[in-house]
Scaffold this motif. Sequence first.
Motif, PDB file in Angstrom:
ATOM      1  N   VAL A 218       0.693  -1.098  -0.220  1.00 28.23           N
ATOM      2  CA  VAL A 218      -0.078   0.009  -0.080  1.00 28.23           C
ATOM      3  C   VAL A 218       0.956   1.183  -0.120  1.00 28.23           C
ATOM      4  CG1 VAL A 218      -2.053  -0.959   1.048  1.00 28.23           C
ATOM      5  CG2 VAL A 218      -0.302  -0.224   2.506  1.00 28.23           C
ATOM      6  N   GLY A 219       2.184   1.146   0.891  1.00 24.75           N
ATOM      7  CA  GLY A 219       2.858   2.479   0.793  1.00 24.75           C
ATOM      8  C   GLY A 219       3.517   2.770  -0.709  1.00 24.75           C
ATOM      9  N   ALA A 220       3.766   1.586  -1.323  1.00 30.93           N
ATOM     10  CA  ALA A 220       4.352   1.796  -2.582  1.00 30.93           C
ATOM     11  C   ALA A 220       3.119   2.103  -3.878  1.00 30.93           C
ATOM     12  CB  ALA A 220       5.182   0.556  -3.174  1.00 30.93           C
ATOM     13  N   ILE A 221       2.036   1.504  -3.369  1.00 29.62           N
ATOM     14  CA  ILE A 221       0.921   2.214  -4.339  1.00 29.62           C
ATOM     15  C   ILE A 221       0.777   3.819  -4.154  1.00 29.62           C
ATOM     16  CG2 ILE A 221      -1.535   2.139  -4.542  1.00 29.62           C
ATOM     17  CD1 ILE A 221      -1.220  -0.883  -4.045  1.00 29.62           C
ATOM     18  N   VAL A 222       0.806   4.127  -2.940  1.00 28.11           N
ATOM     19  CA  VAL A 222       0.417   5.461  -2.599  1.00 28.11           C
ATOM     20  C   VAL A 222       1.572   6.468  -3.428  1.00 28.11           C
ATOM     21  CG1 VAL A 222       0.587   7.657  -1.053  1.00 28.11           C
ATOM     22  CG2 VAL A 222      -0.424   5.374  -0.525  1.00 28.11           C
ATOM     23  N   ALA A 223       2.880   6.122  -3.510  1.00 28.81           N
ATOM     24  CA  ALA A 223       3.840   6.708  -4.145  1.00 28.81           C
ATOM     25  C   ALA A 223       3.759   6.737  -5.562  1.00 28.81           C
ATOM     26  CB  ALA A 223       5.199   5.986  -3.795  1.00 28.81           C
ATOM     27  N   PHE A 224       3.510   5.782  -6.288  1.00 30.85           N
ATOM     28  CA  PHE A 224       3.084   5.552  -7.654  1.00 30.85           C
ATOM     29  C   PHE A 224       1.973   6.303  -8.067  1.00 30.85           C
ATOM     30  CE2 PHE A 224       1.962   2.501 -11.546  1.00 30.85           C
ATOM     31  CZ  PHE A 224       2.947   3.574 -12.532  1.00 30.85           C
ATOM     32  N   SER A 225       1.006   5.968  -7.270  1.00 34.27           N
ATOM     33  CA  SER A 225      -0.425   6.664  -7.880  1.00 34.27           C
ATOM     34  C   SER A 225       0.007   8.230  -7.466  1.00 34.27           C
ATOM     35  CB  SER A 225      -1.485   6.333  -6.706  1.00 34.27           C
ATOM     36  OG  SER A 225      -1.647   4.797  -7.047  1.00 34.27           O
ATOM     37  N   SER A 226       0.479   8.585  -6.487  1.00 38.55           N
ATOM     38  CA  SER A 226       0.509  10.190  -6.300  1.00 38.55           C
ATOM     39  C   SER A 226       1.540  10.748  -7.320  1.00 38.55           C
ATOM     40  CB  SER A 226       1.022  10.588  -4.872  1.00 38.55           C
ATOM     41  OG  SER A 226       2.404  10.025  -4.763  1.00 38.55           O
ATOM     42  N   VAL A 227       2.550  10.064  -7.790  1.00 37.64           N
ATOM     43  CA  VAL A 227       3.462  10.576  -8.848  1.00 37.64           C
ATOM     44  C   VAL A 227       2.635  10.860 -10.015  1.00 37.64           C
ATOM     45  CG1 VAL A 227       5.795  10.424  -9.981  1.00 37.64           C
ATOM     46  CG2 VAL A 227       5.612  10.003  -7.475  1.00 37.64           C
ATOM     47  N   ALA A 228       2.043   9.783 -10.396  1.00 41.27           N
ATOM     48  CA  ALA A 228       1.534   9.602 -11.706  1.00 41.27           C
ATOM     49  C   ALA A 228       0.454  10.586 -11.766  1.00 41.27           C
ATOM     50  CB  ALA A 228       0.863   8.151 -11.842  1.00 41.27           C
ATOM     51  N   GLY A 229      -0.595  10.649 -10.792  1.00 35.42           N
ATOM     52  CA  GLY A 229      -1.348  11.605 -10.634  1.00 35.42           C
ATOM     53  C   GLY A 229      -0.993  13.144 -11.078  1.00 35.42           C
ATOM     54  N   VAL A 230       0.138  13.318 -10.114  1.00 36.89           N
ATOM     55  CA  VAL A 230       0.424  14.878 -10.296  1.00 36.89           C
ATOM     56  C   VAL A 230       1.055  15.048 -11.738  1.00 36.89           C
ATOM     57  CG1 VAL A 230       2.414  16.424  -9.617  1.00 36.89           C
ATOM     58  CG2 VAL A 230       1.037  14.961  -7.889  1.00 36.89           C
ATOM     59  N   MET A 231       1.759  14.094 -12.387  1.00 36.36           N
ATOM     60  CA  MET A 231       2.218  14.300 -13.549  1.00 36.36           C
ATOM     61  C   MET A 231       1.278  14.366 -14.602  1.00 36.36           C
ATOM     62  SD  MET A 231       5.967  12.030 -13.438  1.00 36.36           S
ATOM     63  CE  MET A 231       6.374  12.586 -15.029  1.00 36.36           C
ATOM     64  N   LEU A 232       0.162  13.466 -14.314  1.00 34.89           N
ATOM     65  CA  LEU A 232      -0.931  13.783 -15.428  1.00 34.89           C
ATOM     66  C   LEU A 232      -1.615  15.157 -15.155  1.00 34.89           C
ATOM     67  CD1 LEU A 232      -2.627  10.281 -15.070  1.00 34.89           C
ATOM     68  CD2 LEU A 232      -1.292  11.147 -16.828  1.00 34.89           C
ATOM     69  N   ALA A 233      -1.915  15.607 -13.909  1.00 38.96           N
ATOM     70  CA  ALA A 233      -2.352  16.920 -13.712  1.00 38.96           C
ATOM     71  C   ALA A 233      -1.336  18.105 -14.265  1.00 38.96           C
ATOM     72  CB  ALA A 233      -2.451  17.238 -12.261  1.00 38.96           C
ATOM     73  N   GLN A 234      -0.049  17.712 -14.283  1.00 33.24           N
ATOM     74  CA  GLN A 234       0.776  18.809 -14.889  1.00 33.24           C
ATOM     75  C   GLN A 234       0.505  18.783 -16.520  1.00 33.24           C
ATOM     76  OE1 GLN A 234       4.761  17.332 -13.435  1.00 33.24           O
ATOM     77  NE2 GLN A 234       4.432  18.836 -11.514  1.00 33.24           N
ATOM     78  N   ALA A 235       0.532  17.644 -16.958  1.00 33.26           N
ATOM     79  CA  ALA A 235       0.078  17.487 -18.417  1.00 33.26           C
ATOM     80  C   ALA A 235      -1.221  18.060 -18.974  1.00 33.26           C
ATOM     81  CB  ALA A 235       0.399  15.994 -18.791  1.00 33.26           C
ATOM     82  N   GLY A 236      -2.100  18.562 -17.997  1.00 38.97           N
ATOM     83  CA  GLY A 236      -3.334  19.177 -18.540  1.00 38.97           C
ATOM     84  C   GLY A 236      -4.637  18.453 -18.176  1.00 38.97           C
ATOM     85  N   TRP A 237      -4.484  17.335 -17.614  1.00 36.37           N
ATOM     86  CA  TRP A 237      -5.438  16.300 -17.666  1.00 36.37           C
ATOM     87  C   TRP A 237      -6.546  16.963 -16.375  1.00 36.37           C
ATOM     88  CZ3 TRP A 237      -5.842  10.252 -17.511  1.00 36.37           C
ATOM     89  CH2 TRP A 237      -4.995   9.829 -18.617  1.00 36.37           C
ATOM     90  N   PRO A 238      -7.817  16.742 -16.691  1.00 36.39           N
ATOM     91  CA  PRO A 238      -8.740  17.469 -15.956  1.00 36.39           C
ATOM     92  C   PRO A 238      -8.470  16.844 -14.520  1.00 36.39           C
ATOM     93  CG  PRO A 238      -9.764  16.886 -17.848  1.00 36.39           C
ATOM     94  CD  PRO A 238      -8.356  16.072 -17.978  1.00 36.39           C
ATOM     95  N   PRO A 239      -8.785  17.510 -13.487  1.00 34.91           N
ATOM     96  CA  PRO A 239      -8.718  16.792 -11.987  1.00 34.91           C
ATOM     97  C   PRO A 239      -9.332  15.645 -11.915  1.00 34.91           C
ATOM     98  CG  PRO A 239      -9.062  19.569 -12.205  1.00 34.91           C
ATOM     99  CD  PRO A 239      -9.362  18.802 -13.497  1.00 34.91           C
ATOM    100  N   LEU A 240     -10.707  15.900 -12.138  1.00 40.04           N
ATOM    101  CA  LEU A 240     -11.335  14.368 -12.048  1.00 40.04           C
ATOM    102  C   LEU A 240     -10.786  13.090 -12.599  1.00 40.04           C
ATOM    103  CD1 LEU A 240     -13.732  12.918 -10.702  1.00 40.04           C
ATOM    104  CD2 LEU A 240     -15.225  13.710 -12.778  1.00 40.04           C
TER     105      LEU A 240
END
Length: 350
Positions: free
Chosen positions: A95-117
């Motif tokens: 679960v800790g590694a999932i948090v790391a990968f999910s958070s980094v991926a989510g932030v990078m997607l947001a930086q790429a212009g993906w809608p927040p949802l």
Amino acid sequence: MSDTLTPAEVRNPRAADEPGALERFRRAVTTNLAILPTIASLVIFVAMIVFGEISYGRIVQMGTISNLLINNAHLIVLAIGLTFVILTGGIDLSVGAIVAFSSVAGVMLAQAGWPPLLAIVAMIGIGSLFGLVSGILIQYFHVQPFIATLATMFLGRGLASLLSTQPERLPDESGVLWLATKWKIIDGPKVNDLVVTPGLLLAVAIVLLALFVLHRTRTGRTVYAIGGSEASAKLMGLPVARTKVLVYVISGTLAGIAAVIYTARLGTAQNITGIGWELDAIAAAVIGGTLLTGGFGYVLGSVVGALVLGLMTVLITRDGGIPPEMTTIITGGILLVFVLLQRVVTRARH
């Protein structure tokens, strides 16, 4: 010795045989020995509050309570996921590694212009996918839960590092940050306000949903039955295979949600985020009374366990003279005590 009946016994002949309140409590505790760790965790939590208030002050106030809940919302969510898994007699180290990968991926997607949802859905979906992989490995390939989730832990941590080894920040205008918006419920003196955030309310909703699933649905009954005796659960015709996979999907999904809550609060993500969080979540569940052997535990107990760990950090910070490293040592000591208490309870039940 007189055989004369009291007036109450004359009105109700069975009154002479009815136990008193203390006797009823003793019988209830004796019958349900497994609830003792949960009671112990609640007692410890209250004792820590009293100690903190006497020693440092300003513990029993709205501002401190708000910060305790908001800062530990992600741990509460993780502990609930581990509760489902441990109830079946399993474990989830990923679960800790999932948090790391999910958070980094989510932030990078947001930086790429993906809608927040969509970014949030992607973060949660990553967690669900990891949980599904773990569940399939455990149920259909008969890999031990420890090994299967250890493998997915290394996979998640490696993928997070592959994406980025530097802190990634959410754009200032990102809608994901809305989850960390503070809503004032009670306007107290100075900064002593009772506040909540959408992320905390999401954690509360997950707690209520988990309570309903575990105690009011067939799935919940199957989870407890698997932990009690998987062979017996199969003989009763319960969907054991499907449920075992499901609990790991639930754990992974909740890890993804925890990543969303935590990332929104900090506004950043790193590949080193979540190191040791799987142990904190396991400790919270065990301190809250969930038996490591499976078959018994409470969602609310795990919530109390998470708050015990969070309050311990608050007290150490308030003291100022205790090194932060002591948090891990104290957590290990408390966990050891509860594991030993579980062993005593298990032997007494048998």
